[in-house]
Motif scaffolding. Structure first.
Motif, short mmCIF file in Angstrom:
data_model
loop_
_atom_site.label_atom_id
_atom_site.label_comp_id
_atom_site.label_asym_id
_atom_site.label_seq_id
_atom_site.Cartn_x
_atom_site.Cartn_y
_atom_site.Cartn_z
N VAL A 64 0.79 -1.12 -0.06
CA VAL A 64 0.18 0.04 -0.14
C VAL A 64 0.91 1.31 0.01
O VAL A 64 1.70 1.45 0.85
N TYR A 65 0.73 2.09 -1.03
CA TYR A 65 1.32 3.31 -1.13
C TYR A 65 0.36 4.38 -0.25
O TYR A 65 -0.67 4.50 -0.35
N GLN A 66 1.16 5.54 0.36
CA GLN A 66 0.53 6.62 0.88
C GLN A 66 -0.70 7.40 -0.04
O GLN A 66 -1.73 7.57 0.53
N GLU A 67 -0.59 7.41 -1.03
CA GLU A 67 -1.11 7.91 -2.24
C GLU A 67 -2.53 7.18 -2.62
O GLU A 67 -3.36 7.77 -3.25
N ASP A 68 -2.40 5.94 -2.20
CA ASP A 68 -3.47 4.94 -2.56
C ASP A 68 -4.61 4.94 -1.48
O ASP A 68 -5.69 4.63 -1.66
N VAL A 69 -4.57 5.79 -0.45
CA VAL A 69 -5.53 5.53 0.80
C VAL A 69 -5.99 7.10 0.81
O VAL A 69 -5.22 8.02 0.83
N SER A 70 -7.08 7.11 1.80
CA SER A 70 -7.65 8.37 2.09
C SER A 70 -6.87 8.75 3.27
O SER A 70 -6.14 8.20 3.90
N THR A 71 -6.53 10.21 3.50
CA THR A 71 -5.94 10.67 4.50
C THR A 71 -6.71 11.53 5.49
O THR A 71 -7.56 12.24 5.28
#
Length: 137
Positions: free
Chosen positions: A8-15
């Motif tokens: 999982v990359y940071q840009e793939d998930v809600s923040t």
């Protein structure tokens, strides 16, 4: 091949967005079924940080990826221990202990945090400055 959430990359998930920075959960029960911990990437702009707080019933690990800051962790007597931290430093926060992090550098600070058991990060949704940002924000 079936898609997994092992990578999982940071840009793939809600923040989780806040006035002081961002938290992107990259491992959690709701992300990839992790059962014993949760964690993610924290981004702190220069001069920002999260206020003194604790996670009742949970331990935390904070790993400094980049940037420089000041970390406070209370000892077993409630006395605050503060030190400068930088890339490569691992901070252990014992169960329920108060702690805080501030970016004291001139550039951004990035951390990877782990909570055990999972769940303390969900309480962040109750903070008044919380906003959910779409993936890639």
């Amino acid at each position: 091949m079936a898609k997994t959430n092992y990578f999982v990359y940071q840009e793939d998930v809600s923040t989780f967005g806040f006035d002081w920075g961002k938290l992107s959960l990259t491992v959690a029960p709701e992300i990839n079924g992790a059962g014993r911990f949760s964690g993610g990437v924290v981004d702190l702009p220069s001069g920002e940080g999260h206020a003194r707080h604790n996670h009742p019933g949970a331990e935390e690990i904070i790993f400094v990826i980049s940037g420089e800051g000041e970390q406070m962790v209370e000892d077993e007597n409630g006395y605050p221990i503060t030190t400068k931290v930088g890339p490569g430093c691992t901070i252990y926060v014992p169960e329920s202990r108060f702690h805080s992090t501030k970016n004291t550098g001139s550039g951004p600070m990035q951390l990877f945090v782990v909570y055990s058991p999972p769940g303390p990060e969900l309480a962040l949704r109750e903070l008044p400055d919380f906003r959910l940002l779409p993936p890639g924000s």
